[in-house]
Design an enzyme around this catalytic site. Structure first.
Site, PDB file in Angstrom:
ATOM      1  N   SER A  91      -1.093  21.144 -23.546  1.00  0.00           N
ATOM      2  CA  SER A  91      -0.468  22.216 -22.774  1.00  0.00           C
ATOM      3  C   SER A  91      -0.964  23.543 -23.330  1.00  0.00           C
ATOM      4  O   SER A  91      -1.062  23.714 -24.546  1.00  0.00           O
ATOM      5  CB  SER A  91       1.054  22.134 -22.895  1.00  0.00           C
ATOM      6  OG  SER A  91       1.662  23.157 -22.133  1.00  0.00           O
ATOM      7  N   HIS A 105      -1.946  29.075 -17.156  1.00  0.00           N
ATOM      8  CA  HIS A 105      -1.272  27.949 -17.796  1.00  0.00           C
ATOM      9  C   HIS A 105      -1.921  26.659 -17.301  1.00  0.00           C
ATOM     10  O   HIS A 105      -2.321  26.569 -16.146  1.00  0.00           O
ATOM     11  CB  HIS A 105       0.210  27.953 -17.421  1.00  0.00           C
ATOM     12  CG  HIS A 105       0.863  26.606 -17.513  1.00  0.00           C
ATOM     13  ND1 HIS A 105       1.084  25.807 -16.407  1.00  0.00           N
ATOM     14  CD2 HIS A 105       1.316  25.907 -18.575  1.00  0.00           C
ATOM     15  CE1 HIS A 105       1.659  24.675 -16.798  1.00  0.00           C
ATOM     16  NE2 HIS A 105       1.805  24.713 -18.106  1.00  0.00           N
ATOM     17  N   ASN A 107      -1.699  22.127 -18.061  1.00  0.00           N
ATOM     18  CA  ASN A 107      -1.019  21.046 -18.753  1.00  0.00           C
ATOM     19  C   ASN A 107      -1.479  19.723 -18.161  1.00  0.00           C
ATOM     20  O   ASN A 107      -1.527  19.579 -16.935  1.00  0.00           O
ATOM     21  CB  ASN A 107       0.499  21.216 -18.587  1.00  0.00           C
ATOM     22  CG  ASN A 107       1.275  20.020 -19.100  1.00  0.00           C
ATOM     23  OD1 ASN A 107       1.731  19.187 -18.328  1.00  0.00           O
ATOM     24  ND2 ASN A 107       1.428  19.950 -20.393  1.00  0.00           N
ATOM     25  N   ARG A 109      -0.722  15.460 -19.005  1.00  0.00           N
ATOM     26  CA  ARG A 109       0.112  14.634 -19.885  1.00  0.00           C
ATOM     27  C   ARG A 109       0.247  13.218 -19.322  1.00  0.00           C
ATOM     28  O   ARG A 109       0.041  12.986 -18.136  1.00  0.00           O
ATOM     29  CB  ARG A 109       1.504  15.258 -20.041  1.00  0.00           C
ATOM     30  CG  ARG A 109       2.237  15.402 -18.716  1.00  0.00           C
ATOM     31  CD  ARG A 109       3.526  16.211 -18.845  1.00  0.00           C
ATOM     32  NE  ARG A 109       4.193  16.328 -17.550  1.00  0.00           N
ATOM     33  CZ  ARG A 109       3.952  17.285 -16.668  1.00  0.00           C
ATOM     34  NH1 ARG A 109       3.051  18.220 -16.934  1.00  0.00           N
ATOM     35  NH2 ARG A 109       4.597  17.314 -15.523  1.00  0.00           N
ATOM     36  N   HIS A 174      16.216  32.530  -8.840  1.00  0.00           N
ATOM     37  CA  HIS A 174      17.105  33.684  -8.966  1.00  0.00           C
ATOM     38  C   HIS A 174      16.411  34.994  -8.590  1.00  0.00           C
ATOM     39  O   HIS A 174      17.075  35.991  -8.312  1.00  0.00           O
ATOM     40  CB  HIS A 174      17.674  33.779 -10.392  1.00  0.00           C
ATOM     41  CG  HIS A 174      16.633  33.945 -11.446  1.00  0.00           C
ATOM     42  ND1 HIS A 174      15.768  32.936 -11.820  1.00  0.00           N
ATOM     43  CD2 HIS A 174      16.309  35.011 -12.222  1.00  0.00           C
ATOM     44  CE1 HIS A 174      14.976  33.368 -12.780  1.00  0.00           C
ATOM     45  NE2 HIS A 174      15.273  34.623 -13.046  1.00  0.00           N
ATOM     46  N   GLY A 258      11.526  18.354 -30.343  1.00  0.00           N
ATOM     47  CA  GLY A 258      10.137  18.628 -30.695  1.00  0.00           C
ATOM     48  C   GLY A 258      10.018  19.834 -31.606  1.00  0.00           C
ATOM     49  O   GLY A 258      11.021  20.419 -32.036  1.00  0.00           O
TER      50      GLY A 258
END
Length: 301
Positions: A91, A105, A107, A109, A174, A258
């Site tokens: 990541s 970004h 990632n 996995r 939000h 973690g």
């Protein structure tokens, strides 16, 4: 299933990305932090701080295991609750110094859920997304073009499906706005067998640098001043809000006990909030929300 092959790939991917980013930065290098987790497993965090191009770049590898899958991992698959698990992935989050270079970004996995006497259940997830502060149509099209090309060998429906998933996932409810201009997001992938799914993970992981580095190279020397810097710091606040409130990876890391430093390395080094900020109508700052932070078909326009 060959979990060791996935781990070998992920470690090599982390190394490759760090080498390319350090070369692009030209002024900083990644510190390496190897860590172990009491319940099982560990990882290798690599962070470049206060570089010439990247104010903060974190690229994390982790391979952790435990007796019970955390709630964030079983939200969509309640039948797996109570199983032991192993999870491995890379990541990364890149926060550039120049406000004209977007944050990015990525990632990739793999999870394996195991239970005595039962066949292991495995699945892949990941993707990447782009968060500009000052939008650029050329950059957005390039980012999505590379993503579409990575998906193309796996079916013509793959890119539209995972682009839409990305738009829906990286959304601040939000604020009623997307985090950025999207990219790819997928989860719970186990269709078509292990080799095909592992191949898709590699396609996504391998395409990150071709998607991001050309954008960095085009924008990193663009002049900027205090106005652009203050807007960048303000918009970074949205990034923090998403990662701490909604991001499943952050929640999984915290729920699985973690390494906190590795989990929160996605956060920018500097950020600001301002009460009821309104950009000047017609300005480049207003264009970000009025045009770029909309669900757009970047390849069809």
């Amino acid at each position: 299933m060959h979990a060791e092959d996935v781990k070998t790939y992920l470690l090599a991917l982390q190394q490759r990305i760090c080498e390319a980013l350090a070369l692009e930065d030209g002024g900083g290098d990644f510190i390496v932090d190897e860590w172990q987790r009491a319940e099982g497993g560990g990882g290798r965090s690599r962070v470049l701080a206060d570089g010439a191009v990247f104010e903060k770049a974190g690229v994390n590898f982790s391979h952790v295991m435990g007796e019970h899958l955390p709630p964030s991992a079983t939200a969509a698959r309640p039948e797996l609750a109570g199983r032991s698990y192993q999870a491995m992935g890379v990541s990364l989050v890149i926060h550039p110094r120049n406000p004209y270079v977007p944050t990015s970004h990525a990632n990739v996995r793999m999870f394996v859920a195991e239970k005595d006497g039962a066949e292991p259940v495995w699945w892949f997830g990941g993707g990447y997304d782009l968060t500009p502060y000052y939008g650029n149509r050329e950059d957005c099209r390039h980012w999505h073009q590379v993503a579409a090309e990575a998906c193309a060998p796996f079916g013509e429906e793959v890119y539209p499906r995972y682009k839409r998933w990305c738009d829906e996932y990286f959304y601040l409810k939000h604020r009623r706005e997307p985090r950025g201009v999207g990219g790819l997001f997928y989860d719970d992938l186990n269709e078509g067998g292990f080799e095909r799914c592992f191949g898709f993970m590699r396609a996504v992981g391998d395409s990150y640098l071709p998607a991001y580095l050309p954008i960095v190279q085009r924008r990193k020397n663009q002049p900027w001043g205090e106005r652009e810097r203050q807007f960048q710091l303000y918009r970074r606040g949205r990034y923090v809000e998403f990662n701490l409130v909604f991001d499943r990876g952050t929640l999984f890391g915290l729920q699985s006990d973690g390494r906190t430093e590795a989990i929160l390395m996605s956060l920018p080094p500097l950020v600001r909030w301002e009460y009821n900020y309104q950009p000047e109508p017609g300005s480049a700052e207003a264009e970000l929300t009025d045009y770029y932070l909309q669900h757009r078909d970047w390849l069809g326009e």
